[in-house]
Design a protein around this motif. Structure first.
Motif, mmCIF file in Angstrom:
data_model
loop_
_atom_site.group_PDB
_atom_site.id
_atom_site.type_symbol
_atom_site.label_atom_id
_atom_site.label_comp_id
_atom_site.label_asym_id
_atom_site.label_seq_id
_atom_site.Cartn_x
_atom_site.Cartn_y
_atom_site.Cartn_z
ATOM 1 N N VAL A 2 1.688 18.420 12.884
ATOM 2 C CA VAL A 2 1.978 16.988 12.698
ATOM 3 C C VAL A 2 1.735 16.841 11.201
ATOM 4 N N MET A 3 2.718 16.426 10.365
ATOM 5 C CA MET A 3 2.531 16.258 8.903
ATOM 6 C C MET A 3 2.038 14.742 8.849
ATOM 7 N N ALA A 4 0.965 14.617 7.768
ATOM 8 C CA ALA A 4 0.288 13.323 7.673
ATOM 9 C C ALA A 4 1.370 12.133 7.320
ATOM 10 N N GLN A 5 1.174 11.181 7.731
ATOM 11 C CA GLN A 5 2.186 10.290 7.309
ATOM 12 C C GLN A 5 1.742 9.490 6.100
ATOM 13 N N TYR A 6 2.809 9.333 5.070
ATOM 14 C CA TYR A 6 2.428 8.789 4.021
ATOM 15 C C TYR A 6 2.273 7.346 3.897
ATOM 16 N N LYS A 7 1.045 7.173 3.358
ATOM 17 C CA LYS A 7 0.696 5.577 3.113
ATOM 18 C C LYS A 7 0.933 5.024 1.894
ATOM 19 N N GLU A 8 1.966 3.968 1.621
ATOM 20 C CA GLU A 8 2.278 3.407 0.519
ATOM 21 C C GLU A 8 1.047 2.664 -0.072
ATOM 22 N N SER A 9 0.958 2.674 -1.451
ATOM 23 C CA SER A 9 -0.275 1.983 -2.040
ATOM 24 C C SER A 9 0.162 0.773 -2.490
ATOM 25 N N PHE A 10 -0.875 -0.235 -2.743
ATOM 26 C CA PHE A 10 -0.377 -1.519 -3.100
ATOM 27 C C PHE A 10 0.355 -1.783 -4.041
ATOM 28 N N GLY A 11 0.050 -0.776 -5.123
ATOM 29 C CA GLY A 11 0.844 -1.180 -6.407
ATOM 30 C C GLY A 11 2.250 -0.631 -6.128
ATOM 31 N N ASP A 12 2.731 0.666 -5.281
ATOM 32 C CA ASP A 12 3.935 0.967 -5.032
ATOM 33 C C ASP A 12 4.676 -0.273 -4.079
#
Length: 291
Positions: A2-12
């Motif tokens: 299972v690929m790690a889910q991308y977590k969007e940063s606060f800046g993005d």
């Protein structure tokens, strides 16, 4: 795995929301003039003269629309423009495809030279007087074909289509060639059916250009029976005083409401086409520009 889910940063996240807000505000700003003209076309003459109409009709009435829609010359110009737009867009896409396809082939030795000449036409514009004399010598003065033929090909659109064709899988064409398909067969049976995105994109570009053309008919068309919609629109905007001249009674419309109605009448048809081609338009513009 299972690929790690991308977590969007606060800046993005902040940048994404700020971008959406800014683009939304710009969109509203661009729609304001259209909304005001639309509201004016459905408003009564008194509030329009008093400057009370902004983005919503005041004293709603349809008299301006009834008056404009009964004008036979306006409908004649409308149908003439529809014919020029449909026929011109088809011809433009056909000619552009016929030129872009060989330019996309690496085995075509003259491709770079011809492409260089095409780019030069984007840098150096033609002089108006030789352009006028040339088209007149071809018999295009006071002809409906002057609305179509001068716009047959655009260097910018040609480059977009060529770039799109270069990005198509070569294996697809090689498989068709093994079955005995020639270059014209490849273009019309393989390439073009797979190019709906770029055809829709360039179709919108060509259609809007032909629909909105003004300077070309202004220079080459003298017969009012051949006036396209934009020239007829100019007449209505300038000469709508004649609609109420000499009348002593109060009419349910005035020059401003008639002008606004005519502008909306000329604008709505081309706007109605875009929603049906939107998904192809976005995809075609991206593929033809970044590959």
């Amino acid at each position: 795995m299972v690929m790690a889910q991308y977590k969007e940063s606060f800046g993005d996240t902040l940048f994404r929301y700020l971008t959406m807000i800014v683009l939304g505000l710009l969109s509203l700003l661009m729609l304001m003039p259209f909304a005001k003209v639309l509201a004016t076309s459905f408003s009564g003459p008194n509030p329009v003269d008093a400057g009370k109409v902004f983005f919503w009709p005041v004293q709603f009435n349809l008299e301006s629309w009834f008056y404009v829609l009964k004008q036979a010359p306006l409908w004649h110009s409308f149908l003439l423009t529809v014919f020029a737009t449909v026929a011109g867009t088809f011809l433009c896409l056909l000619v552009t495809a016929l030129m872009a396809y060989p330019l996309a082939k690496s085995e075509f030795k003259l491709a770079k030279i011809i492409l260089f000449m095409v780019v030069m036409t984007m840098i150096f514009r033609y002089p108006i007087i030789p352009y006028f004399l040339s088209l007149r010598s071809y018999g295009l003065y006071n002809s409906i074909w002057v609305l179509i033929i001068p716009h047959t090909i655009s260097a910018f659109n040609l480059i977009i289509m060529r770039t799109f064709f270069r990005g198509m899988p070569k294996e697809l064409e090689e498989a068709a060639q093994m079955e005995g398909c020639g270059y014209f067969g490849l273009l019309f049976r393989i390439v073009l059916p797979s190019s709906k995105a770029v055809l829709a994109t360039l179709g919108i570009f060509y259609a809007v250009g032909i629909w909105n053309q003004f300077m070309t008919p202004l220079m080459f068309i003298e017969d009012q029976a051949l006036y396209p919609l934009q020239l007829k629109l100019r007449e209505y905007i300038i000469y709508t005083d004649m609609a109420t001249e000499g009348l002593k009674v109060e009419l349910p419309y005035n020059n401003t409401t008639l002008q606004s109605t005519t502008i909306i009448f000329a604008t709505i048809p081309i706007l109605l086409v875009y929603p049906f081609l939107q998904k192809h338009f976005v995809k075609g513009a991206l593929l033809g520009s970044v590959k």
